[in-house]
Design an enzyme around this catalytic site. Structure first.
Site, short mmCIF file in Angstrom:
data_model
loop_
_atom_site.label_atom_id
_atom_site.label_comp_id
_atom_site.label_asym_id
_atom_site.label_seq_id
_atom_site.Cartn_x
_atom_site.Cartn_y
_atom_site.Cartn_z
N ASP A 93 62.75 18.59 -48.31
CA ASP A 93 63.15 18.31 -46.94
C ASP A 93 62.65 19.39 -45.99
O ASP A 93 63.15 20.52 -46.00
CB ASP A 93 64.68 18.23 -46.87
CG ASP A 93 65.22 17.00 -47.58
OD1 ASP A 93 64.79 15.89 -47.23
OD2 ASP A 93 66.05 17.15 -48.50
N ASP A 233 67.62 7.66 -49.08
CA ASP A 233 67.90 9.10 -49.05
C ASP A 233 69.20 9.35 -48.30
O ASP A 233 69.32 9.01 -47.12
CB ASP A 233 66.73 9.81 -48.34
CG ASP A 233 66.88 11.32 -48.29
OD1 ASP A 233 67.79 11.88 -48.92
OD2 ASP A 233 66.04 11.95 -47.59
C1 DX5 Z 1 69.06 14.82 -45.37
C2 DX5 Z 1 67.97 14.96 -46.38
C3 DX5 Z 1 68.34 14.57 -47.76
C4 DX5 Z 1 69.40 15.41 -48.40
C5 DX5 Z 1 70.07 14.58 -49.43
O1 DX5 Z 1 68.51 15.02 -44.11
O2 DX5 Z 1 66.87 14.14 -46.00
O3 DX5 Z 1 67.17 14.51 -48.58
O4 DX5 Z 1 68.88 16.56 -49.01
O5 DX5 Z 1 71.20 15.24 -49.85
P1 DX5 Z 1 72.49 14.42 -50.37
O6 DX5 Z 1 72.03 13.61 -51.56
O7 DX5 Z 1 73.46 15.49 -50.73
O8 DX5 Z 1 72.95 13.53 -49.25
ZN ZN Z 2 65.25 13.94 -47.45
#
Ligand code: DX5
Ligand code: ZN
Length: 279
Positions: A93, A233
């Site tokens: 990310d 996601d």
């Molecule tokens: C949020 C990110 C995600 C995040 C997911 O902006 O794009 O990829 O890291 O984390 P979880 O699975 O904890 O929601």
């Molecule tokens: Zn992400």
């Protein structure tokens, strides 16, 4: 490009060569020239993604751990642990503190992860004007470059640019963005990432608006005969992974559901089993 069987065929010339030794300075007669050679980046372009496509076709949905919540003081260790735990690919990310409030990391870290793993890397760009940096992230070793439609002035041109660099071009939509906004570009998408949280932070609650969008996109794909992969996601857990897989998600990003557990292998395997039995 086919959804099953072989992945999209791209000309060899469009693929960057990775794994070659690139002298940073021209003076190879220098006794220090070995120190001026970059660490090779593996594997060659395209190969890692083809393995991922084969896994998807043979076994069904895969979990992509998101590194956001990793201990960045021991990044390579974290990456090695995820690879050893069976992660089919990794999700990185990139946030610029403008498109989203948080600032994470950039291409130096992507390059470091590239050197630490042979698994495919998805770079999820949560940045303003992503068109200005897709080339740098493709060159840093991203197998998949994911850009948000909300940040692009010319989505088609940017998706085509990513493909021309030898990476897979994925288009992301935030929870408030309707599928209609990306429909004109689906023919140039290798994948669509449906956000099930507001981009910006890990550990948020799953927003079920993503389920309807995944189903809508799966229906559009079969109507149109497109080959894009469906990804999701945000907020993925043992409770939400079955429903997203049933709605068509194949590449399922999971941050806290993997990284905040003591046993990555167990978490990935449990999530994938739930996804595959629901798909
Ligand atoms: C949020 C990110 C995600 C995040 C997911 O902006 O794009 O990829 O890291 O984390 P979880 O699975 O904890 O929601
Ligand atoms: Zn992400």
């Amino acid at each position: 490009m086919g959804r099953t069987g072989s992945p999209p065929v791209k000309s060899i010339s469009s693929h960057r060569r990775r794994g070659t030794l690139e002298p940073i300075e021209a003076d190879m007669s220098s006794p220090r020239h070995k120190l001026q050679i970059r660490t090779p980046v593996n594997p060659p372009a395209g190969q890692a993604f083809e393995q991922l496509a084969a896994t998807l076709d043979a076994h069904g949905p895969v979990v992509l751990p998101a590194l956001l919540l990793c201990d960045f003081g021991h990044l390579a260790d974290g990456v090695e642990r995820l690879e050893a735990a069976g992660a089919a690919a990794l999700h990185l990310d990139v946030m610029d503190g403008r498109f989203v409030p948080q600032l994470t990391y950039g291409m130096v870290v992507v390059e470091a992860v590239r050197r630490a793993t042979t698994r495919p890397i998805e770079v999820h760009l949560m940045v303003e004007e992503p068109e200005s940096c897709v080339e740098a992230y493709a060159k840093a070793g991203a197998d998949i470059v994911t850009v948000h439609v909300e940040g692009l002035t010319n989505p088609r041109r940017t998706l085509e640019q990513i493909a021309s660099l030898g990476s897979r071009a994925h288009l992301a939509i935030s929870p408030g963005t309707p599928v209609a906004r990306i429909e004109p570009y689906l023919d140039v998408c290798d994948g669509v990432l449906v956000m099930s949280v507001e981009p910006g932070f890990g550990g948020q609650a799953f927003n079920p608006v993503a389920l309807a969008k995944l189903s809508e996109l799966a229906a559009l794909r079969s109507q149109r005969g497109d080959g894009f992969r469906l990804a999701v996601d945000g907020g993925i857990s043992t409770d939400t992974i079955g429903p997203v897989a049933a709605a068509g998600a194949e590449l399922i990003v999971a941050g806290s559901a993997v990284i905040r557990t003591p046993d990555y292998a167990r978490a990935i395997s449990e999530l994938e089993q739930l996804a595959r039995s629901a798909a």
